[in-house]
Design a protein around this motif. Structure first.
Motif, short mmCIF file in Angstrom:
data_model
loop_
_atom_site.label_atom_id
_atom_site.label_comp_id
_atom_site.label_asym_id
_atom_site.label_seq_id
_atom_site.Cartn_x
_atom_site.Cartn_y
_atom_site.Cartn_z
N VAL A 1 0.95 -1.06 -0.10
CA VAL A 1 -0.08 -0.10 0.01
C VAL A 1 0.92 1.29 -0.16
O VAL A 1 1.65 1.40 0.64
N ASP A 2 0.79 1.81 -1.19
CA ASP A 2 1.54 3.05 -1.33
C ASP A 2 0.61 4.45 -0.74
O ASP A 2 -0.47 4.46 -1.63
N VAL A 3 1.16 5.29 -0.17
CA VAL A 3 0.35 6.44 0.49
C VAL A 3 1.27 7.75 0.09
O VAL A 3 2.24 7.77 0.71
N MET A 4 0.27 8.71 -0.55
CA MET A 4 1.35 9.90 -1.02
C MET A 4 0.21 11.00 -0.83
O MET A 4 -0.95 10.83 -0.87
N PRO A 5 0.94 12.27 -0.42
CA PRO A 5 0.17 13.29 -0.15
C PRO A 5 -0.42 13.76 -1.71
O PRO A 5 0.04 13.48 -2.75
N LYS A 6 -1.82 14.28 -1.64
CA LYS A 6 -2.35 14.28 -2.92
C LYS A 6 -1.74 15.61 -3.64
O LYS A 6 -1.18 16.39 -3.14
N PRO A 7 -1.56 15.83 -4.94
CA PRO A 7 -0.91 16.73 -5.70
C PRO A 7 -1.02 18.12 -5.28
O PRO A 7 -0.13 18.73 -5.16
N GLU A 8 -2.39 18.24 -4.91
CA GLU A 8 -2.71 19.82 -4.43
C GLU A 8 -2.48 20.17 -2.83
O GLU A 8 -2.80 21.30 -2.69
N ILE A 9 -1.93 19.17 -2.21
CA ILE A 9 -1.53 19.31 -1.03
C ILE A 9 -0.12 19.74 -0.60
O ILE A 9 0.80 18.98 -1.26
N LEU A 10 0.29 20.59 -0.05
CA LEU A 10 1.58 20.93 0.60
C LEU A 10 2.24 19.83 1.08
O LEU A 10 1.60 18.92 1.74
N ASP A 11 3.54 19.41 0.90
CA ASP A 11 4.41 18.36 1.47
C ASP A 11 5.68 18.78 1.98
O ASP A 11 6.39 18.77 1.57
N PRO A 12 5.48 19.27 3.39
CA PRO A 12 6.60 20.09 3.95
C PRO A 12 7.68 18.78 4.10
O PRO A 12 8.88 19.51 4.19
N GLN A 13 7.39 17.67 4.47
CA GLN A 13 8.50 16.82 4.49
C GLN A 13 9.33 16.66 3.18
O GLN A 13 10.81 16.81 3.11
#
Lengths: 80, 80
Positions: free
Chosen positions: B6-18
């Protein structure tokens, strides 16, 4: 622009407290028979052409920064 | 015993501080032209046979627990 995926997982002999917590939570939610290990996934967008040199650079970045190779193993692959 | 990823990624429109922090650190280390988004990877070991029902159960677990679907997208696949 090419995309390279770097998967980082705790080594098999290393305890994985996050995975253990998730496994326990799943059991409490009624999901039986699932054992989880948790790691990280990095999507690396590489500017320009993805030459062998550029890919080696991503491997070096994975080893130096993305993974802690004392406790984690990593895998680098080009996204199809 | 089957393994499901299961791969979980921040949605494209969401900021990704990490991911932003990693991108900045790579640049400071001299790795130019690499942009990183950071997500999670779960290796789920499923007891017994991997029926369609069992796979649906893993999808439900991903949606309920592994991903926060407000800000994250997930992908479930059987490891070959």
């Amino acid at each position: 622009m090419a995309r390279v995926i770097v998967d980082v997982m705790p080594k098999p002999e290393i305890l994985d407290p996050q995975g253990k917590a998730v496994t326990g939570a799943l059991k409490r939610l009624g999901f039986d028979g699932l054992t989880v290990r948790q790691g990280k996934r990095f999507e690396v967008d590489v500017e320009g052409d993805l030459t062998d040199e550029r890919l080696d650079q991503v491997r070096e970045a994975a080893e130096k920064l993305l993974a802690n190779t004392v406790i984690e193993a990593f895998d680098v692959r080009v996204e199809q």
